[in-house]
Design an enzyme around this catalytic site. Structure first.
Site, short mmCIF file in Angstrom:
data_model
loop_
_atom_site.label_atom_id
_atom_site.label_comp_id
_atom_site.label_asym_id
_atom_site.label_seq_id
_atom_site.Cartn_x
_atom_site.Cartn_y
_atom_site.Cartn_z
N CYS A 54 -12.88 -50.73 -13.80
CA CYS A 54 -11.88 -50.26 -12.83
C CYS A 54 -10.94 -51.38 -12.40
O CYS A 54 -9.85 -51.11 -11.88
CB CYS A 54 -12.54 -49.60 -11.64
N CYS A 96 -7.87 -46.32 -12.42
CA CYS A 96 -9.27 -46.70 -12.20
C CYS A 96 -10.18 -45.47 -12.24
O CYS A 96 -11.28 -45.52 -12.78
CB CYS A 96 -9.42 -47.46 -10.88
N CYS A 103 -22.24 -45.49 -10.49
CA CYS A 103 -21.48 -46.69 -10.86
C CYS A 103 -22.26 -47.50 -11.89
O CYS A 103 -23.46 -47.76 -11.73
CB CYS A 103 -21.22 -47.53 -9.61
N CYS A 127 -1.55 -47.84 -3.82
CA CYS A 127 -1.85 -47.29 -5.15
C CYS A 127 -0.89 -46.17 -5.55
O CYS A 127 -0.69 -45.92 -6.75
CB CYS A 127 -3.28 -46.76 -5.19
N ASP A 163 -21.19 -60.36 1.50
CA ASP A 163 -21.37 -58.92 1.36
C ASP A 163 -22.80 -58.47 1.62
O ASP A 163 -23.08 -57.27 1.60
CB ASP A 163 -20.90 -58.43 -0.02
N CYS A 194 -6.52 -51.83 -13.70
CA CYS A 194 -5.67 -51.76 -12.50
C CYS A 194 -4.36 -52.51 -12.72
O CYS A 194 -4.36 -53.69 -13.07
CB CYS A 194 -6.41 -52.34 -11.31
N CYS A 200 -12.95 -44.71 -15.48
CA CYS A 200 -14.35 -44.95 -15.10
C CYS A 200 -15.24 -44.04 -15.95
O CYS A 200 -15.22 -42.82 -15.78
CB CYS A 200 -14.56 -44.66 -13.62
#
Length: 389
Positions: A249, A200, A220, A194, A140, A253, A204
């Site tokens: 989140c 989620c 975040c 979804c 990433d 889920c 949050c």
């Protein structure tokens, strides 16, 4: 350079080899551009929603041919990581903090690079060690948007929380990708499943999720735990006792219900490390920090953010016994951010006025030079002044 073209028998051999190497899921897609992402990436930047940790050249994030010579395919991989500890940390006189699950075990960048390097070696062997076969592995920290690559390669779909969700492992996966000049038959992308679920988004705490698979990274909690300055006061109670990352989140889920896989020994958490004692963390030496936390992905920003977060976590757990320790931090720590956070902590934890502490904070404040840190002392003193005598 002549572009390599291969057939499905090589693809199947690579899939088989990936399982032997310890790759839990693999998919193939073309090296066509991701130009459809560009407007949203530009909009995110213009709105100030980026974390700043992303690759900064937007074109390189969406056009593989800008970062690789003659790309023909991208191989996406996923490794499932644990979500539950089989053992608890030992009982302690100190309150403990918590690292989010993606930081359990050895740094996932190291694990993914190892698996991808092994896979590249196997592909070279399977392709007959052809000299003109080329590869570019990325985690990433690379240029491409890993969830977009993984989705197009059929590993899973991008959920409303912006994470890749796989059928087998939910979103508890690390992702990597390899660009190559070998042409493979692409797998089928998976569309978002979804539906009407918004758990989620609803759960949050800072409302960072935008509802369309994007987020305001500045809000975040995972991002907030990784910044190096003073954490905005709004977010401090929201992190609870988590000193790195955020799992909320993912925990709420439905696709993650019951998912807990322990396939890779190097991903197994040491309970005492990933739920560390907070007070000893406040004056840990650099050498001790590197020895204890260096292997974790959560150590990449150094010890200052974790120490700041540890103070906040102690306050969130209402540990009034640490007030003397926080006063010592104010007196001795050379870093303004830590001193300011400690001053805030004292103001939050005291239950009655204390002339000695008030004078101490006033004297300490007089030595500060940074306006934001001075403000922390001012706020703490104002709170203390309103307490019962």
């Amino acid at each position: 350079m002549e572009v390599m073209t291969m057939h499905d028998d090589l693809k199947q051999a690579i899939i088989d080899a990936s399982h032997e190497i310890g790759i839990d899921k693999i998919g193939f897609t073309t090296a066509d551009d991701f130009a459809a992402l560009k407007p949203s990436l530009v909009a995110q930047r213009e709105k100030g929603y980026n974390s700043g940790f992303e690759h900064q050249n937007v074109d390189e994030r969406v056009y593989p041919d800008l970062i690789f010579d003659h790309p023909r395919s991208i191989i996406a991989i996923a490794l499932a990581y644990p979500t539950r500890m089989h053992q608890r940390a030992p009982r302690s006189q100190y309150k403990r903090g918590y690292f989010a699950r993606a930081s359990w075990g050895i740094d996932y960048h190291t694990i993914l690079r190892d698996r991808m390097n092994q896979l590249v070696t196997r592909i070279r062997q399977l392709a007959g060690d052809a000299a003109d076969v080329t590869f570019k592995p990325m985690v990433d920290t690379g240029e491409l948007v890993d969830v977009a690559v993984a989705q197009r390669a059929g590993l899973g779909f991008i959920g409303k929380n912006g994470l890749l969700i796989t059928k087998e492992f939910g979103s508890w996966v690390y992702l990597g990708e390899i660009i190559t000049n070998i042409e493979f038959t692409p797998d089928t992308p998976i569309e978002c499943q979804c539906g009407e679920c918004t758990r989620c988004i609803d759960f949050c705490p800072p409302a960072a999720l935008l509802g369309d698979g994007h987020l305001n990274a500045q809000r975040c909690l995972s991002y907030q735990t990784q910044t190096k300055g003073l954490m905005p006061e709004e977010f401090r109670p929201m992190i609870r006792n988590v000193i790195y990352g955020c799992d909320i989140c993912q925990l709420v889920c439905p696709f993650n219900k019951g998912k807990d896989f322990h396939f890779h020994p190097e991903m197994e958490p040491d309970p005492a490390t990933v739920s560390p004692e907070l007070v000893p963390l406040l004056d840990i030496s650099n050498k001790q920090f590197k020895a204890k936390f260096g292997p974790l992905a959560g150590s990449w920003r150094g010890k200052k953010p974790l120490q700041r977060n540890a103070i906040i976590a102690l306050v969130n757990q209402h540990d009034r016994s640490v007030v003397p320790k926080l006063l010592a931090v104010i007196d001795n720590d050379p870093r303004p951010v830590i001193r300011g956070t400690a001053a805030w902590g004292v103001g939050q934890l005291l239950t009655q006025q204390n002339d000695e502490i008030t004078i101490f904070l006033q004297d300490a404040q007089a030595k500060e030079k940074e306006p934001d840190v001075i403000h922390e002392f001012t706020q703490a003193l104002a709170i203390i002044a309103q307490l019962p005598a």
